[in-house]
Design a protein around this motif. Sequence first.
Motif, short mmCIF file in Angstrom:
data_model
loop_
_atom_site.label_atom_id
_atom_site.label_comp_id
_atom_site.label_asym_id
_atom_site.label_seq_id
_atom_site.Cartn_x
_atom_site.Cartn_y
_atom_site.Cartn_z
N GLY A 65 -5.05 18.36 -2.36
CA GLY A 65 -3.71 17.91 -2.00
C GLY A 65 -3.48 16.43 -1.97
N LEU A 66 -4.37 15.64 -2.55
CA LEU A 66 -4.17 14.20 -2.54
C LEU A 66 -3.02 13.79 -3.46
N ASN A 67 -2.56 14.72 -4.27
CA ASN A 67 -1.41 14.45 -5.15
C ASN A 67 -0.08 14.53 -4.41
N ILE A 68 -0.09 15.04 -3.18
CA ILE A 68 1.14 15.25 -2.41
C ILE A 68 1.59 13.94 -1.78
N PRO A 69 2.83 13.49 -2.05
CA PRO A 69 3.33 12.25 -1.42
C PRO A 69 3.39 12.40 0.10
N ARG A 70 3.04 11.36 0.81
CA ARG A 70 3.10 11.36 2.27
C ARG A 70 4.37 10.67 2.74
N SER A 71 4.76 10.97 3.96
CA SER A 71 5.97 10.39 4.52
C SER A 71 5.80 8.89 4.77
N THR A 72 6.80 8.11 4.40
CA THR A 72 6.81 6.67 4.69
C THR A 72 7.97 6.34 5.63
N ALA A 73 8.44 7.36 6.37
CA ALA A 73 9.57 7.17 7.28
C ALA A 73 9.09 6.58 8.60
N ASP A 102 0.75 5.24 0.08
CA ASP A 102 2.15 5.50 -0.25
C ASP A 102 3.01 4.42 0.38
N LEU A 103 3.86 3.78 -0.43
CA LEU A 103 4.73 2.72 0.09
C LEU A 103 6.14 2.92 -0.41
N ALA A 104 7.10 2.95 0.52
CA ALA A 104 8.51 2.99 0.17
C ALA A 104 8.89 1.62 -0.40
N PRO A 105 10.06 1.51 -1.02
CA PRO A 105 10.50 0.19 -1.47
C PRO A 105 10.45 -0.83 -0.32
N TYR A 106 9.76 -1.94 -0.54
CA TYR A 106 9.53 -3.00 0.44
C TYR A 106 8.69 -2.52 1.64
N GLY A 107 7.97 -1.43 1.42
CA GLY A 107 7.03 -0.97 2.43
C GLY A 107 5.78 -1.84 2.44
N LEU A 108 5.16 -1.94 3.60
CA LEU A 108 4.03 -2.85 3.78
C LEU A 108 2.85 -2.13 4.44
N ILE A 109 1.66 -2.35 3.90
CA ILE A 109 0.43 -2.05 4.61
C ILE A 109 -0.03 -3.40 5.15
N PRO A 110 0.11 -3.62 6.45
CA PRO A 110 0.02 -4.98 7.02
C PRO A 110 -1.38 -5.55 6.94
N VAL A 122 -6.36 0.69 -7.40
CA VAL A 122 -5.70 0.88 -8.69
C VAL A 122 -4.29 1.40 -8.43
N VAL A 123 -3.30 0.83 -9.10
CA VAL A 123 -1.90 1.21 -8.92
C VAL A 123 -1.56 2.36 -9.86
N LEU A 124 -0.99 3.43 -9.29
CA LEU A 124 -0.58 4.58 -10.08
C LEU A 124 0.92 4.60 -10.32
N GLU A 125 1.69 4.09 -9.36
CA GLU A 125 3.15 4.02 -9.49
C GLU A 125 3.65 2.74 -8.83
N GLY A 126 4.71 2.16 -9.39
CA GLY A 126 5.38 1.04 -8.75
C GLY A 126 4.73 -0.31 -8.99
N THR A 127 5.15 -1.27 -8.17
CA THR A 127 4.69 -2.66 -8.27
C THR A 127 4.29 -3.16 -6.89
N LEU A 128 3.07 -3.65 -6.77
CA LEU A 128 2.55 -4.12 -5.49
C LEU A 128 2.22 -5.61 -5.54
N SER A 168 11.38 1.03 -6.20
CA SER A 168 11.02 2.45 -6.16
C SER A 168 9.73 2.61 -5.38
N ASN A 169 9.38 3.85 -5.08
CA ASN A 169 8.15 4.11 -4.34
C ASN A 169 6.93 3.63 -5.12
N ALA A 170 5.90 3.27 -4.40
CA ALA A 170 4.65 2.85 -5.02
C ALA A 170 3.51 3.73 -4.49
N VAL A 171 2.55 4.00 -5.37
CA VAL A 171 1.37 4.79 -5.01
C VAL A 171 0.14 4.09 -5.58
#
Length: 234
Positions: A65-73, A102-110, A122-128, A168-171
């Motif tokens: 299930g690592l392919n399942i997007p997680r909540s960024t709310a 998983d990062l929403a638009p302008y989401g941050l891992i501090p 490694v980036v799979l989706e989006g721009t970090l 857009s979302n980033a993974v």
Amino acid sequence: MKGFPNYLVALALMALACSIASAYDPAPLQDFCVAANSSTDAVFVNGKFCKDPKFVTANDFFFQGLNIPRSTANLLGSNVTILNVDEIPGLNTLGISLARLDLAPYGLIPPHTHPRASEILVVLEGTLYVGFITSNPDNRFFSKILNVGDVFVFPIGLIHFEFNVGKSNAVAFVGLNSQNPGLITIANNVFGANPAINPDVLIKAFQLDKNVVDYLQKKLFLSNILSAGDRSES
């Protein structure tokens, strides 16, 4: 050592280095290990007890299930799904783990550190936008904008972050060279310590007004770590 072949000198130095290295204790897999005089007061450290091999199954090395997007709310707009030895028992003693970011638009891992592991991302989706800071006295800042397929490395113990600068979302997936890399989130650990650090220390250290320190210590710093086995927010 005049006339002694250079390669023999190199081999001798390598042998000496190996003999010294082999004398070191294994790297600790926990924050500390206080000596106990009685086994009744003790716990097993630097790994976990090993299952009898005859009871081991393929599921001990498996996660689904690592392919399942997680909540960024959340306030940070991010989520980390960590797969360490607690989620995949077969990782015990292997010195590796994995995480999905998983990062929403302008989401941050501090800004945070892993005290027991280096990290490769490694980036799979989006721009970090990612970066890390070297130790004192240089405090050099290395950063990069990463797109799909780009890879970046964070050396062990150094403060680093990941920020979604896209619309857009980033993974991203990360690998860490420890079965239990540890996590120190700078803001949480400093201003959310339990029990709280004396405000006078933080006022002096960060050159902040007391009201600011009081506010930060009272603020609920959100942890964005979601247990890999928790599907409630998936």
